[in-house]
Structures are given as structure tokens and as C-alpha cells.
Write an enzyme that holds these catalytic residues in place. Structure first.
Site, short mmCIF file in Angstrom:
data_model
loop_
_atom_site.label_atom_id
_atom_site.label_comp_id
_atom_site.label_asym_id
_atom_site.label_seq_id
_atom_site.Cartn_x
_atom_site.Cartn_y
_atom_site.Cartn_z
CB SER A 60 9.29 5.28 10.07
OG SER A 60 8.84 4.53 11.14
CB CYS A 96 2.55 6.95 3.84
SG CYS A 96 3.02 5.72 5.03
CG HIS A 99 4.72 2.88 19.77
ND1 HIS A 99 4.36 4.08 19.19
CD2 HIS A 99 5.08 2.07 18.73
CE1 HIS A 99 4.48 4.00 17.87
NE2 HIS A 99 4.92 2.81 17.57
CB CYS A 144 6.36 -6.26 8.87
SG CYS A 144 7.65 -5.60 9.95
CB CYS A 170 1.47 -3.29 13.31
SG CYS A 170 1.87 -3.13 11.57
CB SER A 190 8.01 3.03 16.13
OG SER A 190 7.87 3.30 14.77
CB CYS A 220 4.45 -3.90 16.23
SG CYS A 220 6.19 -3.51 15.92
CD GLU A 228 -2.34 -1.28 2.81
OE1 GLU A 228 -2.92 -2.33 3.10
OE2 GLU A 228 -2.21 -0.33 3.60
CB CYS A 233 -0.37 0.96 7.64
SG CYS A 233 0.72 0.47 6.35
FE1 SF4 Z 1 6.48 -4.05 11.13
FE2 SF4 Z 1 6.23 -1.42 11.52
FE3 SF4 Z 1 4.12 -3.03 11.76
FE4 SF4 Z 1 6.05 -3.14 13.60
S1 SF4 Z 1 4.71 -1.38 13.17
S2 SF4 Z 1 5.04 -4.91 12.63
S3 SF4 Z 1 7.84 -2.76 12.33
S4 SF4 Z 1 5.26 -2.64 9.89
#
Ligand code: SF4
Length: 348
Positions: free
Chosen positions: A191, A107, A215, A114, A121, A213, A118, A94, A332
Site C-alpha cells: 500500500s 497486515c 480518500h 510514520c 491515522c 490510499s 495523515c 504491530e 492501526c
Molecule cells: Fe503514515 Fe499510512 Fe498513517 Fe498516512 S495512513 S500517516 S502514510 S501510516
């Protein structure tokens, strides 16, 4: 087979010069090819009209152009657009186009899926599928219908950019080179979740902005949200940042998604103040867009504002990121996951 040929798009100037020499093309042809690829954004080798017919035939014989248009787009009521690009067979990434009053940001994704896992996500839930090549990263920009309006690029889409260091660095070289897209590194932000060795390489070899990142300021709490904390704790990431002279124009920012009762309390303000003490940086607070199958909730609007004020009082530059395109993407990775499920699930 056509797809097996390497792509021209995504090669650096030095590589194109080498290709031209290998094919026996005159030296000036390399400059013409580079111009077609990165300034004229063409969609076919046959359209390189100032190359001889023989040169185009040779290029076609050994290479593909390596560009492709988005396969679909979703448009939000606020003008945000989410484009889906195909990467190989049945894989999608995307790119989100976010127009604003005085800027237009894209973006981009750097990986399909990935591996970082996380908790909050959607891309992480997909798992890792493949790396994107520099050409596939740049194609999200070059094949974007709004390409000419773009002012800023952020590497904050699917994937951890610094887990695909080589291709990301190559894409940054092409984006910022005079012979490439000619974009100022001050308009590009990469990022990361804080992969220390790759982050050091990035700081030493690029002038683009860096966003980390974060958090949570606390080890035990951050590692529940982001497994990377077990390998590269935020405290070490910040110690490394302190060893660099970041006083030039480069901006370091910390991304901080606000989760209700988890990381939005006065204790967290204190923790952040202590952790970032003396570092020239800013914090971007981000509302959480809920994703399926997660107990996480976003902090309330009031809590976010109070949190911001408390950090500002402590001397930390803090902004709240505007929420854009909520009606088209909860998070995302959601759109491409849906597409992946569609192609994986047989039709009955
Ligand atoms: Fe991967 Fe970024 Fe999602 Fe973490 S936040 S799982 S690093 S895409």
C-alpha cells in the site's frame, strides 16, 4: 555487544553467499544457512544442525540471527489477532492476523511510526521513529504463531512502505524468491499514499499488487486529510499509473476510507469516476475506526452501501472492506502508541 552484530535474517541469498565466503565456509554452507533462515524458520544459529560446529561458532561470533517473538497479542471476538513486536529499545510495531473462511491475511508494518501525518491515522500521530529493516518486516511473518496458515500478506500496517523503499523491496525479494519464502507476488499487496518516484520503482521491479490510499478525488479536500497531496497530487499519481502496462495479472486498487459528510456524497462519486476514468482498477471502501482526538466520523452503513452502488453503476469495481477486530483495535498504530506511552511515562 551482542545487539550490535548484524542480523543474518533479512539478508538476500547473494548476501548470505558473500558472508559464507568471507567467513571461509564452504559454498554449500550458504545454501544450508538460507534454508534454515527462510524455509525452516529456526530461532537460533545453534540449531543449524547440518553446519559444522566451527561454522556455527563463526556465525555466532559475527552475527545474530535477528528473529524475535511477539511481545504481546490481543485477540478479537472474531478471531483477528493483533501482535506487537519489539523493534530496538522501547519501540513497537504491530502486525494484524486476519483469518477468513478461505484465506488468512497478515497486515505487516514497514516503519516505526510514520512521517506522513495523515489526519485520520494513529500511526501518523506517533510521528516517525525509525525504519524497519527487511529482517524486522519479515520477522513479523516468520515469528507469527499462525505462519503456516497464511495465504496473503498486505503491507498496510504502521508506516508508509514506499518511504522505506530499499528495505521493503528487499523483504519482497526474500518473500517471493524460490530460495526464500516462495510466496506468489499475487498474494502480496503493498500500500502507498502515492510517493511517485518510489511507486515507479516498485512497479518496475516488483510484480506484487499495489494499493493506493486515495480518500478523496479532490485536491483541496485530499490535502486536508493527507499532506502528501501537496507534493504528489492524486491526479499525477494516476497519470503515472496510466503510463504503465498494468494489464498483466497485477491488481491496482484504491483504498477509500469513508468519512461522514466529507467524502461520501454524490459529488465524490462523480469526482472519482472522472479521476479514474478508463483505469483498470477497483476501489475498496473502508469504514473509519474512530481514533482519539479527531473530529472525523465514519459514514453510516447505508451511505457506504449507496456510495458503493453508485460507483458500481458507473462501471467501477467497488467492494466494502469487512470490518475486523473492532473490539481490539480502533485503528492501526493504537496498540503500539499505548505501549510507547507506557514505556515513556514514568511510574509514580
Ligand atoms: Fe503514515 Fe499510512 Fe498513517 Fe498516512 S495512513 S500517516 S502514510 S501510516
Amino acid at each position: 555487544m551482542e545487539q550490535q552484530k548484524p542480523a543474518l535474517f533479512g539478508k538476500t541469498a547473494a548476501e548470505i553467499r558473500e558472508i559464507a565466503a568471507q567467513l571461509g565456509l564452504p559454498a554449500f554452507a550458504a545454501g544450508q544457512i538460507i534454508d534454515w533462515l527462510y524455509n525452516k524458520h529456526l530461532d537460533s544459529i545453534d540449531k543449524m544442525s547440518n553446519l559444522s560446529r566451527q561454522a556455527r561458532a563463526l556465525l555466532n561470533e559475527h552475527y545474530v540471527l535477528g528473529k524475535s517473538n511477539p511481545t504481546s497479542v490481543q485477540i478479537s471476538a472474531d478471531g483477528t489477532k493483533k501482535y506487537l513486536y519489539r523493534s530496538g529499545t522501547n519501540r513497537f510495531v504491530e502486525a494484524a492476523y486476519i483469518p477468513d473462511e478461505d484465506r488468512a491475511t497478515l497486515c505487516v508494518s514497514s516503519q516505526v511510526g510514520c512521517k506522513m501525518g495523515c489526519l485520520f491515522c494513529m500511526t501518523g500521530k506517533q510521528g516517525f521513529q525509525s525504519q524497519l529493516s527487511a529482517g524486522e518486516i519479515l520477522n513479523q511473518i516468520s515469528s507469527l504463531p499462525e505462519r503456516d496458515k497464511l495465504t496473503n500478506i498486505v503491507y498496510m500496517g504502521m508506516g508508509e512502505p514506499l518511504d522505506n523503499l530499499e528495505e521493503v523491496m528487499r523483504s519482497l525479494e526474500i518473500l517471493t524468491a524460490e530460495w526464500g519464502f516462495g510466496m506468489s507476488p499475487r498474494r502480496i499487496t503493498v500500500s502507498t499514499i502515492g510517493m511517485i518516484p518510489a511507486m515507479k520503482h516498485f512497479i518496475e521491479h516488483s510484480e506484487c499488487h499495489l494499493a493506493i490510499s486515495l480518500h478523496s478525488p479532490f485536491h483541496d479536500e485530499r490535502r486536508k486529510l493527507m499532506p502528501i497531496e501537496n507534493v504528489y497530487p492524486a491526479e499525477e499519481v494516476i497519470e503515472v499509473l496510466r503510463t504503465f502496462d498494468l494489464s498483466r495479472q497485477r491488481r491496482i486498487s484504491f483504498e477509500y476510507i469513508m468519512f461522514k459528510d466529507l467524502n461520501d456524497t454524490p459529488r465524490h462519486v462523480k469526482g472519482l469516476t472522472k479521476l479514474l476514468n478508463g483505469l483498470r482498477c477497483r476501489i475498496n471502501l473502508i469504514r473509519f475506526h474512530p481514533i482519539p482526538d479527531t473530529p472525523l466520523e465514519s459514514s453510516t452503513e447505508q451511505t457506504i452501501q449507496l456510495f458503493r452502488e453508485a460507483l458500481v453503476k458507473k462501471g467501477i469495481r467497488t467492494t466494502v472492506r469487512a470490518s475486523r477486530g473492532q473490539d481490539i483495535f480502533a485503528a492501526c498504530g493504537l496498540l503500539s502508541t499505548k505501549e510507547l506511552v507506557k514505556v515513556q511515562a514514568p511510574d509514580f
